[in-house]
Write a protein that holds these residues in place. Structure first.
Motif, short mmCIF file in Angstrom:
data_model
loop_
_atom_site.label_atom_id
_atom_site.label_comp_id
_atom_site.label_asym_id
_atom_site.label_seq_id
_atom_site.Cartn_x
_atom_site.Cartn_y
_atom_site.Cartn_z
N LEU A 67 34.97 21.75 -37.87
CA LEU A 67 35.24 22.64 -39.01
C LEU A 67 34.31 22.30 -40.17
O LEU A 67 33.77 23.20 -40.84
CB LEU A 67 36.70 22.50 -39.44
N GLY A 68 34.11 21.00 -40.42
CA GLY A 68 33.22 20.60 -41.50
C GLY A 68 31.79 21.01 -41.24
O GLY A 68 31.06 21.42 -42.15
N PHE A 69 31.38 20.94 -39.95
CA PHE A 69 30.02 21.34 -39.57
C PHE A 69 29.83 22.84 -39.80
O PHE A 69 28.79 23.28 -40.32
CB PHE A 69 29.79 20.98 -38.11
N ILE A 70 30.86 23.64 -39.45
CA ILE A 70 30.75 25.10 -39.60
C ILE A 70 30.74 25.48 -41.07
O ILE A 70 29.91 26.27 -41.53
CB ILE A 70 31.90 25.78 -38.86
N THR A 71 31.69 24.91 -41.86
CA THR A 71 31.81 25.30 -43.26
C THR A 71 30.91 24.48 -44.17
O THR A 71 30.95 24.64 -45.38
CB THR A 71 33.26 25.13 -43.72
N ASN A 72 30.09 23.60 -43.60
CA ASN A 72 29.14 22.79 -44.37
C ASN A 72 29.84 21.93 -45.42
O ASN A 72 29.52 21.96 -46.61
CB ASN A 72 28.10 23.70 -45.02
N ASN A 73 30.87 21.17 -44.94
CA ASN A 73 31.60 20.27 -45.84
C ASN A 73 31.61 18.87 -45.23
O ASN A 73 31.27 18.68 -44.08
CB ASN A 73 33.06 20.73 -45.98
N ASN A 74 32.03 17.91 -46.07
CA ASN A 74 32.33 16.59 -45.53
C ASN A 74 33.60 16.66 -44.71
O ASN A 74 34.48 17.47 -45.01
CB ASN A 74 32.55 15.58 -46.66
N ALA A 75 33.72 15.80 -43.70
CA ALA A 75 34.96 15.72 -42.94
C ALA A 75 35.08 14.35 -42.32
O ALA A 75 34.07 13.68 -42.08
CB ALA A 75 35.00 16.79 -41.85
#
Lengths: 125, 274, 135
Positions: free
Chosen positions: B197-205
């Protein structure tokens, strides 16, 4: 009003359960042989745990508990399991004891199960 | 008194002294306490806090939140310990011939028909109750391991009342291993899901992330159709339920193997050389 | 704390520590493997009960650490903090139970295999048989 009635019925059931438990423990100590003691044990599990569980469920239904239906449902399922399992368990115990012939069958008028088993063993020989 | 006895005595006495000193020195705090420890109040305050969502888990049950969210790594390794224990059990019992029943008639196996019918009825109830324990893990006391342990009563009942050979027709070791692997895969996927999800939405996770944190704005859905699901908690609970139920079933299947399937092999392998 | 409660707390502590020590005695001195396994389970249970007591709070309206509302306000949370017990030891006990279960099942499997090979679980007899087989 209905809450009060439910609570009173639940308390009566728990009181009956206490009585049954007492009677069952006296019977376990005083009865003469295995099969009659098994009867006392089943009184203990049916009267002494099935009825009080239902009573506790009714008390939970009568109080102003949050999520009281969940508690009621869980207790009813537990009561149904106890009701189904305890007679079947004592049946299996009695049958195994009878087949192993480790306890005297007393008092008895006639013992058809033993006759049948003897016949079967005779056929095998 | 040989050396072994002395060492055991020393271990016992020193552990007694250590525990007594720890309690008397109040290393655990006053017992029983009346207040709350700081850590506990942090967890209790943040587990379901709609006004401050920076550290929340979207689960009203603080114990489940700690087990699968705040201290998720502990539980992850606990699950792997259980997994390795079952792997060890299968390895210890690896050498056996699949047993064959002496009779093929269903009626000659196991206990009487009364007990068999009751077992079937109770079996349905056990499945329902254990699934309810596992699925309500984020709302009430319970969870994956408890539900799986309750489910594992079912194979014991079947083995006792209908014999192992009747159970063998429905499940076997291989299918149980596969189902258990599926449950563990569910845990693995849920653990890695925030990274995707972080990779898709370009966030830290983070791994095993459940709800969004101040520096990682990724969160799994906390409600599904207005029911509180607790983000990743219900997925982890269901996966653990499947894995634990199948693992225990495997253990009981191995434990109920008849002795004659081992004796021949043990003699061939010449373990018993004394 | 009043006297009777101090006494009760000391009593619970003493019994749990005594159970711990007795189970350690069983692990070290009982020669039978089954009794050793039973002692280890008793040891784990004693530790678990001890941790549950560590998390308990001695107050009157005491509640499990579960919120009963789905949308709590700040007031609800304050009330919750006043009555709820410590959830951390409960979570630790949960983990400990699972690991104890795994360890015990593995030990039971090993003991069963030992029985298949030596036809006994008594460690003294096993040692005798091993000595004889080495000669």
């Amino acid at each position: 009003m209905i809450d009060l009635i439910l609570t009173i019925i639940g308390e009566i059931l728990i009181a009956v359960g206490v009585f049954c438990s007492l009677v069952a423990s006296i019977g376990m100590l005083r009865f003469p042989n295995f099969f009659v003691r098994l009867h006392a044990a089943t009184v203990g599990s049916m009267g002494g745990s099935f009825l009080p569980i239902i009573g506790a469920g009714l008390i939970a239904l009568g109080s102003d508990f949050p999520d009281k239906w969940m508690f009621f449902g869980g207790l009813i399922v537990a009561a149904i399991i106890v009701m189904l399992v305890s007679p079947a368990g004592s049946h299996a115990l009695a049958r195994a004891t009878h087949r192993a012939r480790v306890a005297p069958v007393e008092p008895k008028v006639t013992d058809h199960l033993k006759e049948d088993e003897d016949e079967k063993e005779g056929e095998k020989d | 008194m040989n050396t072994k006895t002395v060492i055991s005595l020393l271990v016992i006495i020193s552990s007694l002294l250590a525990i007594s000193y720890a309690i008397a020195d109040q290393a655990t705090g006053v017992i029983p306490q009346t207040g709350l420890r700081n850590l506990a109040s942090f967890y209790l305050e943040n587990t379901l806090n709609p006004s401050n969502k920076s550290y929340w888990t979207a689960s009203p049950e603080a114990t489940s939140a700690i087990v699968w969210d705040y201290r998720g790594f502990d539980t992850f390794f606990e699950t792997s310990v259980f997994y390795l224990a079952i792997v060890g059990c299968t390895l210890v019992f690896e050498l056996y011939e699949p047993p064959k029943s002496k009779t093929t008639k269903q009626t000659e196996l196991g206990l009487t028909i009364i007990v068999k019918v009751i077992t079937k009825i109770v079996g349905i109830l056990i499945v329902c109750v254990s699934a309810s324990i596992a699925l309500h893990g984020q709302l009430t006391p319970g969870g994956g391991f408890q539900g799986g342990a309750a489910l594992a009563v079912l194979p014991i009942l079947f083995i006792i009342t209908m014999s192992r050979f009747a159970l063998d027709r429905k499940v076997n070791d291989t299918s149980m291993i596969i189902i258990r692997a599926l449950g563990l895969c569910g845990i693995g996927i849920t653990v890695i899901l925030p990274l995707f999800l972080g990779f898709i939405t370009n966030n830290n996770a983070y791994i095993i992330q459940n709800q969004m944190k101040p520096d990682a704005l990724v969160s799994l859905p906390s409600t599904i159709a207005d029911k509180m699901m607790g983000g990743s908690l219900w997925m982890l609970n269901v996966s653990e339920y499947i894995a634990v139920g199948a693992g225990f079933t495997l253990a009981f299947l191995l434990l109920s193997l008849p002795e004659r399937s081992f004796k021949k092999i043990l003699e061939e392998e010449k373990y018993a050389t004394y | 704390m009043p006297l009777i409660e101090t006494f009760l707390a000391a009593y619970i502590m003493l019994t749990s520590v005594a159970t711990l020590i007795i189970s350690l005695y069983g692990v070290f001195y009982k020669p039978h493997l089954t009794k050793k396994i039973i002692s280890i389970t008793i040891f784990g249970d004693a530790v678990n009960i001890f941790s549950a007591i560590v998390g308990f709070r001695y107050i009157y309206p005491v509640a499990p650490p579960i919120l009963l509302t789905e949308n709590p306000t700040a007031q609800d949370l304050t009330n919750f903090l006043e009555v709820a017990v410590d959830p951390v030891p409960q979570a630790l006990v949960l983990t400990a139970i699972v690991i104890g279960m795994a360890v015990v099942s593995f030990m039971v499997f090993l003991a069963l295999n030992v029985f298949r090979i030596y036809h006994t679980l008594d460690t003294r007899k096993i040692a005798e048989q091993r000595k004889r087989s080495e000669e």
